[in-house]
Motif scaffolding. Structure first.
Motif, mmCIF file in Angstrom:
data_model
loop_
_atom_site.group_PDB
_atom_site.id
_atom_site.type_symbol
_atom_site.label_atom_id
_atom_site.label_comp_id
_atom_site.label_asym_id
_atom_site.label_seq_id
_atom_site.Cartn_x
_atom_site.Cartn_y
_atom_site.Cartn_z
ATOM 1 N N SER A 210 31.261 50.635 43.095
ATOM 2 C CA SER A 210 31.650 50.201 41.717
ATOM 3 C C SER A 210 31.244 48.801 41.145
ATOM 4 C CB SER A 210 33.193 50.429 41.677
ATOM 5 O OG SER A 210 33.616 49.732 40.364
ATOM 6 N N VAL B 117 35.847 40.192 45.013
ATOM 7 C CA VAL B 117 36.096 39.410 43.720
ATOM 8 C C VAL B 117 35.420 38.119 43.627
ATOM 9 C CG1 VAL B 117 37.961 38.710 41.929
ATOM 10 C CG2 VAL B 117 38.242 40.737 43.335
ATOM 11 N N THR C 99 37.201 51.175 52.332
ATOM 12 C CA THR C 99 36.896 50.550 51.100
ATOM 13 C C THR C 99 37.196 49.176 50.985
ATOM 14 O OG1 THR C 99 37.635 52.599 50.182
ATOM 15 C CG2 THR C 99 37.560 50.544 48.683
ATOM 16 N N ASP C 100 36.129 48.181 50.361
ATOM 17 C CA ASP C 100 36.497 46.933 50.323
ATOM 18 C C ASP C 100 35.827 46.224 49.000
ATOM 19 O OD1 ASP C 100 37.598 45.198 52.753
ATOM 20 O OD2 ASP C 100 36.138 46.351 53.701
ATOM 21 N N THR C 101 36.743 45.247 48.527
ATOM 22 C CA THR C 101 36.619 44.814 47.058
ATOM 23 C C THR C 101 36.270 43.306 47.383
ATOM 24 O OG1 THR C 101 37.939 46.467 46.229
ATOM 25 C CG2 THR C 101 37.650 44.221 44.879
ATOM 26 N N THR D 229 40.118 50.698 41.270
ATOM 27 C CA THR D 229 38.976 51.597 41.623
ATOM 28 C C THR D 229 39.500 52.692 42.634
ATOM 29 O OG1 THR D 229 37.150 49.828 41.409
ATOM 30 C CG2 THR D 229 36.678 51.605 42.644
ATOM 31 N N GLN E 207 32.300 47.313 32.347
ATOM 32 C CA GLN E 207 32.368 45.835 31.871
ATOM 33 C C GLN E 207 33.671 45.054 32.332
ATOM 34 O OE1 GLN E 207 32.387 45.149 27.572
ATOM 35 N NE2 GLN E 207 31.332 43.076 27.854
ATOM 36 N N LEU F 111 41.947 53.379 47.623
ATOM 37 C CA LEU F 111 42.274 53.032 46.521
ATOM 38 C C LEU F 111 41.904 51.251 46.836
ATOM 39 C CD1 LEU F 111 44.170 52.552 43.948
ATOM 40 C CD2 LEU F 111 46.074 52.275 45.635
ATOM 41 N N SER F 112 41.351 50.936 45.620
ATOM 42 C CA SER F 112 41.272 49.336 45.609
ATOM 43 C C SER F 112 41.778 48.966 44.397
ATOM 44 C CB SER F 112 39.753 48.950 45.646
ATOM 45 O OG SER F 112 39.777 47.579 45.218
ATOM 46 N N VAL G 215 37.161 34.683 44.674
ATOM 47 C CA VAL G 215 38.247 34.914 45.747
ATOM 48 C C VAL G 215 37.461 35.301 47.193
ATOM 49 C CG1 VAL G 215 40.071 36.320 46.619
ATOM 50 C CG2 VAL G 215 39.841 36.066 43.989
ATOM 51 N N HIS G 216 36.456 36.120 47.045
ATOM 52 C CA HIS G 216 35.788 36.697 48.297
ATOM 53 C C HIS G 216 34.284 35.926 48.169
ATOM 54 C CE1 HIS G 216 38.954 39.521 47.493
ATOM 55 N NE2 HIS G 216 39.016 39.447 48.712
ATOM 56 N N VAL H 70 39.362 49.000 34.215
ATOM 57 C CA VAL H 70 39.815 47.832 33.994
ATOM 58 C C VAL H 70 40.513 47.670 32.823
ATOM 59 C CG1 VAL H 70 38.704 45.446 33.422
ATOM 60 C CG2 VAL H 70 37.344 47.138 34.746
ATOM 61 N N SER I 283 43.204 45.640 42.312
ATOM 62 C CA SER I 283 43.140 44.130 41.959
ATOM 63 C C SER I 283 44.084 43.761 41.049
ATOM 64 C CB SER I 283 41.895 43.809 41.392
ATOM 65 O OG SER I 283 41.563 42.488 41.076
ATOM 66 N N VAL J 244 43.588 43.286 46.433
ATOM 67 C CA VAL J 244 42.882 41.741 46.124
ATOM 68 C C VAL J 244 43.456 41.139 44.921
ATOM 69 C CG1 VAL J 244 40.754 42.358 47.561
ATOM 70 C CG2 VAL J 244 40.994 42.562 44.962
ATOM 71 N N GLN J 245 43.378 39.793 45.096
ATOM 72 C CA GLN J 245 43.827 38.973 43.804
ATOM 73 C C GLN J 245 42.592 38.773 43.009
ATOM 74 O OE1 GLN J 245 45.046 34.804 44.664
ATOM 75 N NE2 GLN J 245 46.547 34.945 42.934
ATOM 76 N N GLY J 246 42.947 39.455 41.703
ATOM 77 C CA GLY J 246 41.925 39.412 40.739
ATOM 78 C C GLY J 246 42.314 39.878 39.443
ATOM 79 N N PRO J 247 41.460 39.913 38.241
ATOM 80 C CA PRO J 247 42.205 40.597 37.126
ATOM 81 C C PRO J 247 42.633 42.048 37.343
ATOM 82 C CG PRO J 247 39.907 39.493 36.892
ATOM 83 C CD PRO J 247 40.436 39.578 38.350
ATOM 84 N N THR K 277 33.340 46.917 44.308
ATOM 85 C CA THR K 277 34.211 47.688 45.264
ATOM 86 C C THR K 277 33.232 48.686 45.850
ATOM 87 O OG1 THR K 277 36.358 47.388 43.991
ATOM 88 C CG2 THR K 277 36.085 49.419 45.531
ATOM 89 N N ASP L 86 42.145 48.834 49.624
ATOM 90 C CA ASP L 86 42.138 47.223 49.430
ATOM 91 C C ASP L 86 42.991 46.709 48.470
ATOM 92 O OD1 ASP L 86 41.392 44.699 50.390
ATOM 93 O OD2 ASP L 86 39.318 44.746 49.754
ATOM 94 N N PRO M 111 35.633 41.371 34.729
ATOM 95 C CA PRO M 111 35.414 40.337 35.477
ATOM 96 C C PRO M 111 34.386 40.795 36.681
ATOM 97 C CG PRO M 111 37.567 40.296 35.010
ATOM 98 C CD PRO M 111 36.955 41.578 34.720
#
Lengths: 324, 324
Positions: A87, A48, A44-46, B129, A123, B86-87, A51-52, B48, B89, B122-125, A129, B120, A125
């Motif tokens: 996602s 954003v 799994t990778d996200t 997921t 809905q 699990l992701s 950031v990414h 979210v 943020s 990550v930094q974000g809102p 994912t 993952d 930001p």
């Protein structure tokens, strides 16, 4: 949120269809069947925005990178891709954006023979994912922990291109040769997951990782998990013509190659008796591969050499904030 | 981003460990083995902040809901949970938040026997997921598309509680009885995925869906996919004591029960000859189940009745913006 459900329509049709998917998009969950004698490999990778990937990156590039980073993780295990769950979080509905994004996912699904089996559209930001599932024959996975002293250290493709590409986009570097600049930016936007190389390494490589955080940092993961050390000959690092001709200061070029991330090449180790086999096998697929060093018994230590002399990067150099 | 990697440490240890996970957290991907004769069932859901849960919701509740909505999707297929990716943020690092969140995930992993196999951070809102994978014996999946005219329509548990709970939290409803208010808020925060009910329905239910968007809307999914209609006796809807005693206007109470979402009960259909069996089987597990109507041949039509008379909700009523 009903409008967001409609977006799902863009993803439900147009992609590659696999026979091992008994039930795809549209129910509470997907139902799939793993072939006998195979294990499931899941990653799994996200990504954003901000950031990414940079704000205002094209939807095709975001879709490509989101798929590529996940397939790259599968490749690093020696697995072939099978199923993708997506996602997608979007701040608002932009149908042309969704259309371009979904068409890129479908195009990649045909190229890499994976099926999009489900996901969620919400809905929020902008972020993506992906969970990718693939197969590997029982007991064939390649981990980070199997490197042994005297194994050779090899890497596919070229290193540092994606880092230079990003720095062009953020105006940190100017590359006046348009063709080179385009190549380097595309290496940042559209990295190639080394799927075929990964499956070729099964039963041959003793360890493997994909270069996502930068060569040295990812090599640290391997030597740490394998409880070994490594010697790296920086003069052997594979550098593209575009990088070599435009980053003229050698230390800068090596810094990109050794420490910049996002190249998604495979870094792997093979015993002496397998080295010629793997170099020949990868060459037969037109996959470039370079031997850049060797595993040592000096656990935890990476011995960097330039023309056989010890070498150290200044810690402030590009990408080095990633490296501890 | 290195600090975010450290967060991974909270997730790597403390959870349930399964024998079918050959390689868990810590490599490029996880490697798992599906038992012979079983299919993989995969679902993905994203939550979210501000969209799927209120700002400042406790980390335990966010963790619970993120797991529950995914296990509920597996349950609706008749599948048992196995592996979770699990992701997470996060806008910034709040170790006490991460600790509470991860401990709740671990606690649920022991309760439901799933293993956290990767993900993952990550930094974000703030968003979560989860991709959940489970098993179902070959050809035993329960879809939304198998309902047949004359099948009975049943639902587990009580309906509408989570909707009232949310309205208490957003000051739209006042429930003065503290015990009832607490029960209703907890039904919103900590929904129960009906995992055991789902596996019990295998080979018995002709269709199944989990009630996430509201009874009528989710029933629309079933009748649309099954190309049938349904009659629903609103006076039969299972309503908790807490809801019934505090939402005194009958139409308001029915609106919650029929149209509010997030209850995560299972709505399913069974043929006449299986009805007693399934009611007995679920009762033996102490899972409440209520027959609320019947499938008809009037494709696409939901016939709402109250005390045998036709009934219509005002479209402005609570939750009804979800319903088209």
């Amino acid at each position: 949120m009903k409008e967001f459900d409609l977006i799902g329509n863009y993803f439900a049709k147009g992609g590659y269809v696999r026979k091992d998917v008994l039930l795809g998009i549209g129910d509470d969950a997907a139902v799939t069947k793993v072939p006998t004698g195979q294990c499931v490999v899941t990653t799994t990778d996200t990504l954003v925005e901000g950031v990414h990937f940079l704000a205002d990156t094209a939807p095709e590039a975001i879709a490509h990178k989101a798929i590529a980073v996940n397939l790259s993780d599968l490749a690093a295990m020696g697995a072939e891709p099978a199923w993708i769950s997506l996602s997608l979080s979007l701040p608002s509905i932009d149908e042309s954006w969704v259309k371009a994004f979904s068409e890129k996912i479908h195009s990649l699904s045909h190229y890499f023979s994976f099926q999009l089996i489900g996901g969620d559209t919400v809905q929020g930001p902008l972020s993506i994912t992906i969970t990718a599932q693939g197969f590997i024959p029982d007991d064939n996975q390649i981990t980070r922990s199997g490197a042994e002293p005297s194994d050779w250290l090899l890497v596919t493709g070229c290193l540092g291109d994606a880092g230079v590409g990003l720095d062009i986009l953020t105006d940190k570097v100017i590359v006046s040769n348009a063709e080179h600049a385009s190549y380097l930016k595309n290496r940042h936007w559209f990295p190639t997951p080394r799927v075929l190389a990964g499956t070729t390494l099964r039963r041959v490589a003793t360890s493997c990782i994909d270069v996502s955080d930068g060569l040295i940092q990812d090599l640290h993961q391997v030597i740490s998990r394998s409880e070994v050390g490594a010697i790296v000959h920086l003069d052997k690092l594979p550098i593209s013509e575009a990088l070599g001709k435009n980053i003229e200061n050698l230390t800068d070029a090596l810094t990109y190659a050794a420490t910049a991330g996002d190249d998604y090449e495979l870094l792997f180790t093979v015993p002496e008796e397998q080295r010629v086999y793997i170099e020949t096998a990868l060459a037969s697929y037109n996959i470039p591969v370079t031997c850049i060093g060797q595993i040592t018994g000096a656990a935890g230590k990476i011995d960097l050499r330039l023309d056989e002399q010890p070498f150290e990067f200044e810690s402030k150099k590009i990408g080095f904030e990633h490296f501890s």
